[in-house]
Design a protein around this motif. Structure first.
Motif, PDB file in Angstrom:
ATOM      1  N   MET A   1       5.311   6.224   6.380  1.00 45.60           N
ATOM      2  CA  MET A   1       4.057   5.505   6.657  1.00 45.60           C
ATOM      3  C   MET A   1       4.416   4.252   7.459  1.00 45.60           C
ATOM      4  SD  MET A   1       2.093   7.562   5.019  1.00 45.60           S
ATOM      5  CE  MET A   1       0.529   6.718   5.089  1.00 45.60           C
ATOM      6  N   THR A   2       4.310   4.353   8.764  1.00 46.71           N
ATOM      7  CA  THR A   2       4.689   3.248   9.640  1.00 46.71           C
ATOM      8  C   THR A   2       3.499   2.315   9.880  1.00 46.71           C
ATOM      9  OG1 THR A   2       4.116   4.466  11.633  1.00 46.71           O
ATOM     10  CG2 THR A   2       6.343   4.786  10.763  1.00 46.71           C
ATOM     11  N   SER A   3       3.752   1.281  10.684  1.00 44.39           N
ATOM     12  CA  SER A   3       2.668   0.339  11.003  1.00 44.39           C
ATOM     13  C   SER A   3       1.621   0.964  11.917  1.00 44.39           C
ATOM     14  CB  SER A   3       3.243  -0.918  11.665  1.00 44.39           C
ATOM     15  OG  SER A   3       3.907  -0.565  12.876  1.00 44.39           O
ATOM     16  N   GLY A   4       1.960   2.122  12.507  1.00 48.63           N
ATOM     17  CA  GLY A   4       0.990   2.789  13.352  1.00 48.63           C
ATOM     18  C   GLY A   4       0.135   3.801  12.617  1.00 48.63           C
ATOM     19  N   SER A   5       0.418   4.017  11.345  1.00 53.13           N
ATOM     20  CA  SER A   5      -0.358   4.979  10.565  1.00 53.13           C
ATOM     21  C   SER A   5      -1.313   4.247   9.626  1.00 53.13           C
ATOM     22  CB  SER A   5       0.591   5.866   9.754  1.00 53.13           C
ATOM     23  OG  SER A   5       1.355   5.085   8.862  1.00 53.13           O
ATOM     24  N   ASP A   6      -2.174   5.011   8.977  1.00 53.65           N
ATOM     25  CA  ASP A   6      -3.039   4.413   7.967  1.00 53.65           C
ATOM     26  C   ASP A   6      -2.183   3.827   6.846  1.00 53.65           C
ATOM     27  OD1 ASP A   6      -4.842   5.584   9.601  1.00 53.65           O
ATOM     28  OD2 ASP A   6      -5.628   7.010   8.129  1.00 53.65           O
ATOM     29  N   SER A   7      -2.720   2.837   6.163  1.00 54.53           N
ATOM     30  CA  SER A   7      -1.997   2.220   5.051  1.00 54.53           C
ATOM     31  C   SER A   7      -2.478   2.819   3.733  1.00 54.53           C
ATOM     32  CB  SER A   7      -2.199   0.710   5.047  1.00 54.53           C
ATOM     33  OG  SER A   7      -1.652   0.147   6.211  1.00 54.53           O
ATOM     34  N   PHE A   8      -1.522   3.173   2.863  1.00 55.06           N
ATOM     35  CA  PHE A   8      -1.831   3.682   1.522  1.00 55.06           C
ATOM     36  C   PHE A   8      -1.482   2.599   0.510  1.00 55.06           C
ATOM     37  CE2 PHE A   8      -1.420   8.560   2.346  1.00 55.06           C
ATOM     38  CZ  PHE A   8      -2.628   8.508   3.031  1.00 55.06           C
TER      39      PHE A   8
END
Length: 530
Positions: free
Chosen positions: A206-213
Motif C-alpha cells: 500500500m504505497t502513497s499512490g494507492s488508497d489508504s487502509f
C-alpha cells in the motif's frame, strides 16, 4: 359602391396568396417571440449557473473549525507581571501534545503542531488580556485549526471510501510496527481494488499512490502497509500503529477497515494527521463555528486567518470619495452644458470628448492617477482618497451623459411655466427642472458607481494591490478594496483561498445590492410624474 368595395376587400384578404402571407407573418411573429423567450431563458440559466457555482464554493468559507484545548496558564508558563511576554503559541502546542503523548519524534511533533493555526498564540494572548483571571488556571481555550485540517473536516481535502466490518483480525503488538492476521482473503481483493502495488511473492504494498487502509482495532488505529496470502488460509499483513491499542489482539477480534480513496500523494494532509483529527473530533474537542475571523479581520497570508473586513472598509471609503467628487461635478457640468452653454464648436468638441471618455479603458485612468496624483501631487499610495479620485474621473462621463439626458427629458412646458411666472433661469433650473430630472440622474449615478465598485485595473496602478493587514481608519490610510482583494486571493496557491474568493465575490455582490437599494430608495423619493 359599398358592395363593390366589400367584394374587392374580400378578394384581397381571402385568396390563397393573402392567406399564405398572413400565415407567414404570424409564423414570423411567433418565431420572434420564441427567440426572445429563449434568449431570456438562456440568460436566466447562465445567471443561475453562475450564482449557484459561486454560492456552492463560498459556503465552506462561512464556517470554520476550532479545537478547544486545556492550556496551562500557571506562573511557570505565563508571568503574571508581564503576560504578553509568554510564548503563547508554545503553550497551545504543549496542550495539543498532551492529547497525543505518543507523538514523541521530532517529525511527528512538528506534524502535530501543524494542525493548529499560527495565529493561535495571538488569540490566547487576547483571551488573557480580556480576562486576567484565567492566569494560574488551566482553562479550555478554543483556537482555529490550520487551513488543511479545516478543509479536511469540511470534506474538501480527502475523500473517504466505504467502511467495512472485519472479523477474525489479530495484531502482534500495541504500538510500533506490527504484524496482522485476517481470517479470510477479502482484504486482498480490497487491496487490489485500491491500486496496491503487487511485488515479489504476490505481496501487495500500500504505497502513497494507492488508497489508504486505516484499521480501527482494540481502541487504536493501524495503517496497513503490506498484505499477502497466508499459508494456512486467510491473509497476513504488516502495519504501523498510528494510535496505540489498549492491548495486543493476539486472539481474533472484530475491526473496522476505513478507506481513504484520495491517495496520500495527492492530498495536503497525511494519514497520521487524519487519525489525530478524527481522535480530537471523537473526544468532542472540535467544533464548527461561524467564521467571525473571515468577516471581521483584515488580510493575512494564512487562509484560516484571512478576513474581508479591511477590504470592505476600503471599498466604502473609496466609494464615498468617488461619490462626493463625481456627483456634484458631473451634475454641474451637465447643467451647464445642457442649459447655459452656447451651442458652438467648442461645446460640440467638449460633448464629443465626454462621450469618448466614457469608452476609454479604465486602466488609462489609473495611469493618469499615477502620473498626476501620486507623482505630481505626492498623495499617499494605496489610499482610498487617491482611489476615489481615480474612480471619480472614470465615473464622471457616465454621470454627465445620464444627467444631460435626464435634463433634456423634462418637458419644455415646465421651463416655460416657471419663466412665465417670473422665475429667473437659475431658479427655473434648480427649483423646477433639476428636481424632476433627479430620478434619471440617480439612475446614471447608480450605473457609474456600480461600474466603479467593480473596477480593479485603475486601482492596481496606484498601489491598492498592496498586502494590507490593518483595517483602514481614514481616507489617507493604506487600504485595499474588494475587487483587488478577490484578485489577490484568486492568485494564491493555498486551497483555502478558493472558498474565500467565492465568499468575497458574494460580499461584493451584497455590497453592490445594498448600495443600489439605497440609490433606488432615494430615486423613488425624488420621483415626480407629469
Amino acid at each position: 359602391m359599398t358592395d363593390t368595395a366589400a367584394t374587392v376587400s374580400t378578394g384581397l384578404h381571402t385568396d390563397a396568396a393573402a392567406k399564405a402571407r398572413l400565415k407567414g407573418r404570424y409564423a414570423a411573429e411567433m418565431r420572434f417571440k420564441l427567440l426572445g423567450a429563449g434568449a431570456v431563458a438562456l440568460a436566466a440559466f447562465f445567471l443561475l449557473l453562475l450564482l449557484s457555482t459561486i454560492v456552492t464554493k463560498a459556503l465552506p468559507a462561512f464556517h470554520q473549525h476550532y479545537v478547544t484545548l486545556p492550556v496551562n496558564l500557571s506562573a511557570e508558563n505565563v508571568n503574571p507581571e508581564d503576560p504578553s511576554s509568554a510564548n503563547h503559541l508554545g503553550i497551545i502546542h504543549d496542550a495539543l501534545s498532551n492529547e497525543f503523548p505518543t507523538a514523541t519524534g521530532r517529525q511527528e511533533r512538528r506534524l502535530l503542531r501543524g494542525l493548529i493555526s499560527t495565529g493561535a498564540g495571538v488569540i490566547l494572548r487576547e483571551e488573557i488580556e480580556a480576562d486576567p483571571a484565567l492566569l494560574g488556571q488551566t482553562p479550555g481555550i478554543s483556537v482555529p485549526l490550520d487551513d488543511f485540517a479545516d478543509l479536511y473536516l469540511k470534506g474538501l481535502l480527502a475523500k473517504s471510501g466505504e467502511s467495512r466490518e472485519l472479523s477474525g483480525v489479530t495484531v502482534s503488538a500495541q504500538e510500533g510496527d506490527v504484524d496482522l492476521g485476517f481470517a479470510d482473503s477479502t482484504i486482498l481483493e480490497l487491496a487490489r481494488g485500491a491500486r496496491a502495488v503487487e511485488g515479489d511473492g504476490g505481496v501487495l504494498r500500500m504505497t502513497s499512490g494507492s488508497d489508504s487502509f486505516l484499521l480501527d482495532i482494540a481502541g487504536g488505529v493501524v495503517k496497513l502497509t503490506e498484505l499477502a496470502a497466508a499459508d494456512g488460509g486467510g491473509a497476513s499483513g504488516k502495519g504501523i500503529v498510528y494510535e496505540p491499542l489498549t492491548e495486543a489482539a493476539t486472539s481474533p477480534v472484530a475491526a473496522t477497515l476505513r478507506t481513504i480513496v484520495t491517495a496520500e500523494a495527492n492530498r495536503k494532509i497525511t494519514d497520521r494527521e487524519i487519525v489525530w483529527l478524527d481522535r480530537l473530533n471523537a473526544r468532542d474537542l472540535i467544533e464548527s463555528r461561524w467564521a467571525t475571523l473571515f468577516f471581521f479581520t483584515g488580510a493575512s497570508r494564512e487562509p484560516e486567518l484571512a478576513g474581508i473586513w479591511g477590504a470592505v472598509i476600503g471599498s466604502a471609503l473609496t466609494m464615498l470619495v468617488t461619490l462626493a467628487l463625481s456627483f456634484p461635478i458631473g451634475v454641474s457640468a451637465a447643467i451647464y452644458l445642457e442649459e447655459f452653454a452656447p451651442k458652438n464648436r467648442i461645446t460640440n468638441l467638449i460633448e464629443v470628448n465626454i462621450n469618448n471618455l466614457a469608452a476609454v479603458p479604465s486602466i488609462v485612468f489609473g495611469l493618469l492617477g499615477l502620473a498626476v496624483f501620486l507623482n505630481w501631487f505626492n498623495l499617499p499610495r494605496s489610499a482610498p482618497l487617491v482611489g476615489g479620485m481615480v474612480l471619480a474621473l472614470m465615473t464622471l462621463p457616465t454621470i454627465i451623459i445620464a444627467a444631460r439626458a435626464a435634463l433634456r427629458a423634462v418637458p419644455p412646458s415646465i421651463r416655460e411655466a416657471a419663466l412665465g411666472i417670473g422665475a429667473s433661469k437659475v431658479q427655473t433650473i434648480f427649483h423646477h427642472v433639476l428636481p424632476l430630472a433627479m430620478p434619471g440622474i440617480m439612475t446614471g449615478t447608480i450605473i457609474g458607481m456600480a461600474q466603479a465598485l467593480g473596477e480593479t485595473a485603475p486601482l492596481l496602478m496606484i498601489g491598492m494591490v498592496a498586502f494590507i493587514v490593518d483595517i483602514p481608519g481614514g481616507f489617507t490610510d493604506a487600504a485595499t478594496v474588494l475587487p483587488v482583494q478577490i484578485y489577490m486571493w484568486s492568485d494564491f496557491p493555498e486551497p483555502g483561498f478558493q472558498q474565500k474568493t467565492s465568499a468575497a465575490i458574494l460580499i461584493l455582490l451584497g455590497f453592490l445590492v445594498i448600495m443600489n437599494a439605497i440609490a433606488v430608495v432615494l430615486r423613488k423619493r425624488f420621483e415626480r410624474r407629469w
